[in-house]
Design an enzyme around this catalytic site. Structure first.
Site, PDB file in Angstrom:
ATOM      1  CD  GLU A  82      -2.776  -1.134   2.426  1.00  0.00           C
ATOM      2  OE1 GLU A  82      -3.997  -1.377   2.331  1.00  0.00           O
ATOM      3  OE2 GLU A  82      -2.253  -0.865   3.778  1.00  0.00           O
ATOM      4  CB  CYS A  95       2.931   7.899   2.591  1.00  0.00           C
ATOM      5  SG  CYS A  95       3.501   7.024   4.008  1.00  0.00           S
ATOM      6  CB  CYS A 106       6.471  -0.987  16.579  1.00  0.00           C
ATOM      7  SG  CYS A 106       8.126  -0.313  15.988  1.00  0.00           S
ATOM      8  CB  CYS A 109       3.181  -0.564  13.744  1.00  0.00           C
ATOM      9  SG  CYS A 109       3.154  -0.386  11.992  1.00  0.00           S
ATOM     10  CB  CYS A 322       0.952   6.883  11.439  1.00  0.00           C
ATOM     11  SG  CYS A 322       1.578   8.633  10.613  1.00  0.00           S
TER      12      CYS A 322
HETATM   13  N1  SAH Z   1       9.769   1.909  10.140  1.00  0.00           N
HETATM   14  C1  SAH Z   1       9.481   3.385  10.117  1.00  0.00           C
HETATM   15  C2  SAH Z   1       8.548   3.914   9.077  1.00  0.00           C
HETATM   16  C3  SAH Z   1       7.196   3.368   9.523  1.00  0.00           C
HETATM   17  S1  SAH Z   1       5.746   4.255  10.027  1.00  0.00           S
HETATM   18  C4  SAH Z   1       9.441   3.817  11.493  1.00  0.00           C
HETATM   19  O1  SAH Z   1       9.167   3.265  12.493  1.00  0.00           O
HETATM   20  O2  SAH Z   1       9.861   5.051  11.599  1.00  0.00           O
HETATM   21  C5  SAH Z   1       5.534   5.875  10.515  1.00  0.00           C
HETATM   22  C6  SAH Z   1       5.523   6.402  11.576  1.00  0.00           C
HETATM   23  O3  SAH Z   1       4.221   6.053  12.199  1.00  0.00           O
HETATM   24  C7  SAH Z   1       6.270   5.622  12.602  1.00  0.00           C
HETATM   25  O4  SAH Z   1       6.758   6.887  13.595  1.00  0.00           O
HETATM   26  C8  SAH Z   1       5.491   4.728  13.592  1.00  0.00           C
HETATM   27  O5  SAH Z   1       5.986   4.513  14.756  1.00  0.00           O
HETATM   28  C9  SAH Z   1       4.188   5.623  13.425  1.00  0.00           C
HETATM   29  N2  SAH Z   1       3.117   4.597  13.823  1.00  0.00           N
HETATM   30  C10 SAH Z   1       3.165   3.348  13.602  1.00  0.00           C
HETATM   31  N3  SAH Z   1       1.760   2.775  14.175  1.00  0.00           N
HETATM   32  C11 SAH Z   1       1.258   3.642  14.610  1.00  0.00           C
HETATM   33  C12 SAH Z   1      -0.316   3.944  14.934  1.00  0.00           C
HETATM   34  N4  SAH Z   1      -0.941   2.828  15.312  1.00  0.00           N
HETATM   35  N5  SAH Z   1      -0.662   5.354  15.354  1.00  0.00           N
HETATM   36  C13 SAH Z   1       0.166   6.231  15.204  1.00  0.00           C
HETATM   37  N6  SAH Z   1       1.462   6.310  14.807  1.00  0.00           N
HETATM   38  C14 SAH Z   1       1.833   5.069  14.340  1.00  0.00           C
END
Ligand code: SAH
Length: 335
Positions: A82, A95, A106, A109, A322
């Site tokens: 996506e 993005c 994480c 996520c 995100c």
């Molecule tokens: N792997 C990279 C990029 C991916 S996500 C990273 O970790 O930075 C981009 C951002 O969205 C990251 O800061 C991630 O931690 C955040 N993110 C992931 N899940 C989320 C959620 N459920 N709500 C808000 N932000 C989230």
């Protein structure tokens, strides 16, 4: 391939490499036959030995009320990923995903819930941008914040940055490209040494190791002290301020004492904090902090001299925000 690599491939002068590069990345030719200013002998030879990199094949897209569009793309080997287009005052931003799935896991996520399927090739990262550019105006920015961890697919990420910013292709400013990482410390140092002045965004999400480890398994491998030192090295080397992403989770990382602790760690560094309201996922027990809590957290940081902004939430209604990009697909798309 870079234009020099193309020239080497066909055993010709550098300008031929540039010419072919321009066709592929500038004009996005889909066949060697389209390259009409190229001698027929070269075209025929290339046709027999090479293909033009895998462009992302658009399967579906869905648009939300805030003009955010989520795309479902098919890559080589039926890999599906996506990407998201966002519209801002300063223009359009894509993005893009760097991996199908993710292996960093994480807790908050969705992208890592089924692990890593595979790394994307540089052509597949470019392909997402090019496919979206064909239907959206003025894509001036790319954020590598889709599914995957860009620095876990380091070679492709660096090559993507070089290809998309090449003067014979899209000429995207490197300053308009953001690499977001969960904090792979040695790779941050490598990236600083590449001297590509891209914006580095680091997912911090907590002011100390204990809280961070609860949210991000990677924190057990790379502690914050070394991570922050690598970020300072990045800022020193490139002259660019580092963005720290901080997802606000109710009762987990959003207290004012945590804001003060974070401020103490970042004060005096070339940095900027970006607060993100947690996008709640179905299978998660955590909740987002309230608007009021987020505002007070931001005020506390700003009051301590650490520049802080709150990220505008886009694409929520279509699961494009995100942390909501997944490796399997529901039916939120329409053709
Ligand atoms: N792997 C990279 C990029 C991916 S996500 C990273 O970790 O930075 C981009 C951002 O969205 C990251 O800061 C991630 O931690 C955040 N993110 C992931 N899940 C989320 C959620 N459920 N709500 C808000 N932000 C989230």
């Amino acid at each position: 391939m870079t234009s020099d690599e193309i020239a080497e491939l066909i055993g010709d002068k550098p300008y031929r490499g540039k010419q072919i590069f321009r066709w592929i990345h500038g004009r996005q030719a889909e066949s060697f036959d389209a390259m009409t200013d190229l001698p027929k002998t070269i075209r025929e030879k290339l046709k027999l030995s090479h293909t033009i990199g895998s462009y992302a094949l658009k399967l579906r897209s869905v648009q939300s009320a805030d003009q955010t569009t989520k795309y479902l793309f098919q890559m080589d080997n039926n890999t599906i990923i996506e990407s998201v287009y966002m519209s801002y005052r300063f223009g359009g931003s894509v993005c893009a995903s760097t991996q199908a799935g993710c292996r960093l896991g994480c807790a908050f996520c969705a992208s890592g819930k089924s692990g890593l399927e595979r790394n994307l090739a540089p052509s597949e990262i470019c392909g997402q941008v090019y496919a979206i550019q064909r239907e959206k105006p003025r894509v001036g920015h790319v954020v590598l914040m889709g599914s995957g961890e860009p620095l876990d697919n380091y070679e492709s990420t660096v090559r993507f940055i070089k290809l998309i910013s090449d003067e014979n292709g899209q000429r995207m400013s490197r300053r308009s490209i953001t690499v977001s990482t969960c904090g792979l410390t040695p790779r941050i140092i490598n990236l600083a040494d590449e001297m590509l002045p891209v914006t580095l965004a680091v997912s911090l999400h907590a002011p100390d190791d204990a809280a961070r480890e609860r949210l991000m398994p990677v924190a057990r491998v790379f502690p914050m002290r070394e991570l922050l030192r690598a970020c300072e090295y990045y800022a020193d080397k490139t002259g660019r301020q580092v963005t720290y992403e901080y997802t606000m989770i109710k009762g987990v990382n959003d207290s004012l004492s945590q804001a003060k602790e974070l401020a103490a760690r970042l004060k005096g560094t070339l940095s900027h904090v970006n607060l993100i309201r947690l996008n709640e996922l179905e299978d998660l027990d955590w909740n987002a902090s309230s608007e009021e809590t987020i505002r007070r957290f931001a005020d506390t940081l700003n009051g301590c001299g650490v520049k802080t902004t709150v990220r505008r939430a886009l694409g929520g209604g279509i699961s494009a925000a995100c942390g909501q990009l997944r490796n399997h697909h529901n039916n939120t798309y329409s053709r």
